[in-house]
Design a protein around this motif. Sequence first.
Motif, PDB file in Angstrom:
ATOM      1  N   ASP A  66      34.265  44.251  52.091  1.00  0.00           N
ATOM      2  CA  ASP A  66      35.207  43.682  51.601  1.00  0.00           C
ATOM      3  C   ASP A  66      34.969  42.265  51.296  1.00  0.00           C
ATOM      4  OD1 ASP A  66      36.489  44.839  54.350  1.00  0.00           O
ATOM      5  OD2 ASP A  66      34.357  44.126  55.323  1.00  0.00           O
ATOM      6  N   ALA A  67      34.407  42.632  50.467  1.00  0.00           N
ATOM      7  CA  ALA A  67      33.976  41.181  49.570  1.00  0.00           C
ATOM      8  C   ALA A  67      32.496  41.379  48.385  1.00  0.00           C
ATOM      9  CB  ALA A  67      33.527  39.478  50.376  1.00  0.00           C
ATOM     10  N   ALA A  68      33.697  40.495  47.257  1.00  0.00           N
ATOM     11  CA  ALA A  68      32.640  41.244  45.983  1.00  0.00           C
ATOM     12  C   ALA A  68      32.276  39.970  45.439  1.00  0.00           C
ATOM     13  CB  ALA A  68      33.536  42.625  45.182  1.00  0.00           C
ATOM     14  N   LEU A  69      31.564  39.716  44.060  1.00  0.00           N
ATOM     15  CA  LEU A  69      31.706  39.334  43.543  1.00  0.00           C
ATOM     16  C   LEU A  69      31.245  39.157  41.554  1.00  0.00           C
ATOM     17  CD1 LEU A  69      28.186  37.128  45.047  1.00  0.00           C
ATOM     18  CD2 LEU A  69      30.519  36.164  45.203  1.00  0.00           C
ATOM     19  N   SER A  70      31.462  39.036  40.707  1.00  0.00           N
ATOM     20  CA  SER A  70      31.826  39.011  39.536  1.00  0.00           C
ATOM     21  C   SER A  70      31.213  38.358  38.697  1.00  0.00           C
ATOM     22  CB  SER A  70      32.776  39.066  38.728  1.00  0.00           C
ATOM     23  OG  SER A  70      33.510  40.131  37.241  1.00  0.00           O
ATOM     24  N   ASN A  71      29.878  38.771  37.945  1.00  0.00           N
ATOM     25  CA  ASN A  71      28.914  38.017  37.435  1.00  0.00           C
ATOM     26  C   ASN A  71      29.524  37.768  36.069  1.00  0.00           C
ATOM     27  OD1 ASN A  71      27.729  37.946  40.265  1.00  0.00           O
ATOM     28  ND2 ASN A  71      25.969  38.644  39.628  1.00  0.00           N
ATOM     29  N   ALA A  72      29.082  36.407  35.097  1.00  0.00           N
ATOM     30  CA  ALA A  72      28.719  36.032  34.351  1.00  0.00           C
ATOM     31  C   ALA A  72      28.287  35.128  33.835  1.00  0.00           C
ATOM     32  CB  ALA A  72      30.269  36.017  33.683  1.00  0.00           C
ATOM     33  N   PHE A  73      26.742  35.036  33.065  1.00  0.00           N
ATOM     34  CA  PHE A  73      26.339  34.864  32.724  1.00  0.00           C
ATOM     35  C   PHE A  73      25.819  34.675  31.336  1.00  0.00           C
ATOM     36  CE2 PHE A  73      24.139  36.812  36.249  1.00  0.00           C
ATOM     37  CZ  PHE A  73      24.285  35.844  37.412  1.00  0.00           C
ATOM     38  N   ALA A  74      26.693  33.929  30.186  1.00  0.00           N
ATOM     39  CA  ALA A  74      27.136  33.256  28.389  1.00  0.00           C
ATOM     40  C   ALA A  74      25.582  32.294  28.133  1.00  0.00           C
ATOM     41  CB  ALA A  74      27.605  32.061  29.024  1.00  0.00           C
ATOM     42  N   PHE A  75      25.266  32.727  26.525  1.00  0.00           N
ATOM     43  CA  PHE A  75      24.602  31.833  25.792  1.00  0.00           C
ATOM     44  C   PHE A  75      24.765  30.491  26.150  1.00  0.00           C
ATOM     45  CE2 PHE A  75      24.155  35.717  22.613  1.00  0.00           C
ATOM     46  CZ  PHE A  75      23.253  36.447  23.126  1.00  0.00           C
ATOM     47  N   GLY A  76      24.013  29.268  26.190  1.00  0.00           N
ATOM     48  CA  GLY A  76      24.417  27.750  26.215  1.00  0.00           C
ATOM     49  C   GLY A  76      24.089  27.826  27.813  1.00  0.00           C
ATOM     50  N   GLY A  77      23.835  29.077  27.958  1.00  0.00           N
ATOM     51  CA  GLY A  77      23.655  28.861  29.779  1.00  0.00           C
ATOM     52  C   GLY A  77      24.424  28.402  30.446  1.00  0.00           C
ATOM     53  N   LEU A  78      25.591  28.892  30.516  1.00  0.00           N
ATOM     54  CA  LEU A  78      26.882  28.391  30.438  1.00  0.00           C
ATOM     55  C   LEU A  78      26.979  29.806  31.669  1.00  0.00           C
ATOM     56  CD1 LEU A  78      28.683  27.452  27.783  1.00  0.00           C
ATOM     57  CD2 LEU A  78      27.038  25.837  29.410  1.00  0.00           C
ATOM     58  N   ASN A  79      27.034  29.406  32.873  1.00  0.00           N
ATOM     59  CA  ASN A  79      27.282  30.905  33.985  1.00  0.00           C
ATOM     60  C   ASN A  79      28.866  30.662  35.171  1.00  0.00           C
ATOM     61  OD1 ASN A  79      24.528  31.314  33.475  1.00  0.00           O
ATOM     62  ND2 ASN A  79      23.865  30.236  35.133  1.00  0.00           N
ATOM     63  N   ALA A  80      29.246  31.599  34.916  1.00  0.00           N
ATOM     64  CA  ALA A  80      30.676  31.395  35.996  1.00  0.00           C
ATOM     65  C   ALA A  80      30.595  32.725  36.154  1.00  0.00           C
ATOM     66  CB  ALA A  80      31.828  30.985  35.002  1.00  0.00           C
ATOM     67  N   VAL A  81      30.643  32.931  38.016  1.00  0.00           N
ATOM     68  CA  VAL A  81      30.611  33.244  39.162  1.00  0.00           C
ATOM     69  C   VAL A  81      31.809  33.444  40.265  1.00  0.00           C
ATOM     70  CG1 VAL A  81      29.836  34.559  41.155  1.00  0.00           C
ATOM     71  CG2 VAL A  81      28.275  33.697  39.230  1.00  0.00           C
ATOM     72  N   ILE A  82      32.467  34.477  40.562  1.00  0.00           N
ATOM     73  CA  ILE A  82      34.288  34.436  40.314  1.00  0.00           C
ATOM     74  C   ILE A  82      33.696  35.664  42.126  1.00  0.00           C
ATOM     75  CG2 ILE A  82      36.455  35.418  41.016  1.00  0.00           C
ATOM     76  CD1 ILE A  82      36.402  34.763  38.190  1.00  0.00           C
ATOM     77  N   ALA A  83      34.185  35.144  43.250  1.00  0.00           N
ATOM     78  CA  ALA A  83      34.202  35.669  44.400  1.00  0.00           C
ATOM     79  C   ALA A  83      35.549  36.280  45.251  1.00  0.00           C
ATOM     80  CB  ALA A  83      33.456  34.742  45.880  1.00  0.00           C
ATOM     81  N   LEU A  84      35.506  37.003  45.482  1.00  0.00           N
ATOM     82  CA  LEU A  84      36.670  38.015  45.805  1.00  0.00           C
ATOM     83  C   LEU A  84      36.847  38.422  47.563  1.00  0.00           C
ATOM     84  CD1 LEU A  84      35.809  38.923  42.806  1.00  0.00           C
ATOM     85  CD2 LEU A  84      38.789  40.043  43.040  1.00  0.00           C
ATOM     86  N   ARG A  85      37.487  38.133  47.796  1.00  0.00           N
ATOM     87  CA  ARG A  85      38.082  39.663  49.321  1.00  0.00           C
ATOM     88  C   ARG A  85      39.151  40.554  49.619  1.00  0.00           C
ATOM     89  NH1 ARG A  85      35.490  37.493  53.869  1.00  0.00           N
ATOM     90  NH2 ARG A  85      34.584  35.361  53.747  1.00  0.00           N
ATOM     91  N   ARG A  86      38.917  41.566  49.772  1.00  0.00           N
ATOM     92  CA  ARG A  86      40.049  42.623  50.288  1.00  0.00           C
ATOM     93  C   ARG A  86      41.361  41.584  50.327  1.00  0.00           C
ATOM     94  NH1 ARG A  86      40.599  46.571  53.541  1.00  0.00           N
ATOM     95  NH2 ARG A  86      39.335  45.394  55.406  1.00  0.00           N
ATOM     96  N   ALA A  87      42.604  42.573  50.117  1.00  0.00           N
ATOM     97  CA  ALA A  87      43.215  41.451  51.127  1.00  0.00           C
ATOM     98  C   ALA A  87      43.557  42.533  52.052  1.00  0.00           C
ATOM     99  CB  ALA A  87      44.373  42.416  49.463  1.00  0.00           C
ATOM    100  N   VAL A  88      44.301  40.725  52.699  1.00  0.00           N
ATOM    101  CA  VAL A  88      44.467  41.860  54.213  1.00  0.00           C
ATOM    102  C   VAL A  88      45.961  41.844  54.837  1.00  0.00           C
ATOM    103  CG1 VAL A  88      41.989  41.527  54.649  1.00  0.00           C
ATOM    104  CG2 VAL A  88      43.331  39.541  54.936  1.00  0.00           C
TER     105      VAL A  88
END
Length: 403
Positions: free
Chosen positions: A381-403
């Motif tokens: 029902d819900a998921a995350l996509s992780n991205a951790f970059a050189f420079g210590g620059l992080n971004a995480v996206i959260a998604l939900r199942r379409a209803v």
Amino acid sequence: MKRVVITGAGTINALGRDVPSTLAAMREGRCGIGPLEIRDVERLGIQIGGQIKDYDPETAFARQDLALYDRFTQFALIAAREAIGQSGIEFTEELSLRAGVILGNSGGGMTTTDENYRAVYEEGKNRVHPLVVPKLMNNAAAGHVSMTWGLRGPSFTVSSACASSNHAMAQAFQMVQSGMAPVMVTGGSEAMLCFGGVKAWEGLRVMSKDGCRPFSANRNGMVQGEGAGIFVFEELEHARARGAEILAEIAGYAMGSDASDIVMPSREGAARTIAGALANARIAPEEIGYINAHGTGTTANDRTECGAVADAFGAHAARLMISSTKSMHGHLIGGTGAVELLACIMALRDGVIAPTIGYAEPDPDCPLDVVPNEAREARVDAALSNAFAFGGLNAVIALRRAV
């Protein structure tokens, strides 16, 4: 604040030339990594990659256009064509004034750079083509997507190494959520698989000569890939009003910096960004069923990321599924988060979890369910996509199942 959904997706990568073929490859656990077919490959210590084979740009673009399109721009345009086509959206005069493009890219036109360094330093030429700069600049892909579809709203490129796509998609999400733009085209592209691009990465001594095996005790490094992933992000009511098919909902995101080291990842920084994405999306940790990991296949990344997931999720960490599709398509650097978002959409929409292939031996420092070697069916029902970059620059996206 408005709700934001995905109504179109497109890709080209080592697993497939479109979304259906890419998802089929992920379901099958197919490996797109193999011997590189590039100039002077015999001079490289690393001779494998997630390369798009048998690709002929003249079948996709007019010859006069190719004078302006580096390989990374070509990939972005191909993926954008699929995403916008699938979404069924029509960019009317009114809509085009507000719709924009935000793409992630790290290296710019590396093929163009490589070719022109050869011309000047190896061949001794004193002139280069007058369009070299607009061809190699990092924002070329975003500019050409904007021009091709007449998108005149907020448009730019984000360059934050391996987190570029996630940062770009987070910015696009903000644009739609705030009401600044009803529709944004977003994602990322990269094409570093040329002699200079691979040679530069060799210098870091983090590359594998034989394959990408994230979370496996016998892993020995990352493998580069290439390609693009492009999406149409749209305000929910705008999408419903035109009867658009909704692939998934973007629920939230977080961005943060380790502020500690230019190349070594931080467990605390990654955990803080994961927790921030959950809070921003208003998702409880126990609601997350799947995480698409950054999962590069290096010891430093894999152990740090697993520790960060354990810190952010506590007891629930042992119950969620986490996999790295880089084991199949390689690390697309600035474009990697965009292609990996497809695995999250597949989990939410189709109930299929992409595997981490090449897994051979459990690592006691990575004691999570990494979905080894075979895809799995599960409701998410819900998921995350992780991205951790050189420079210590992080971004995480959260998604939900379409209803």
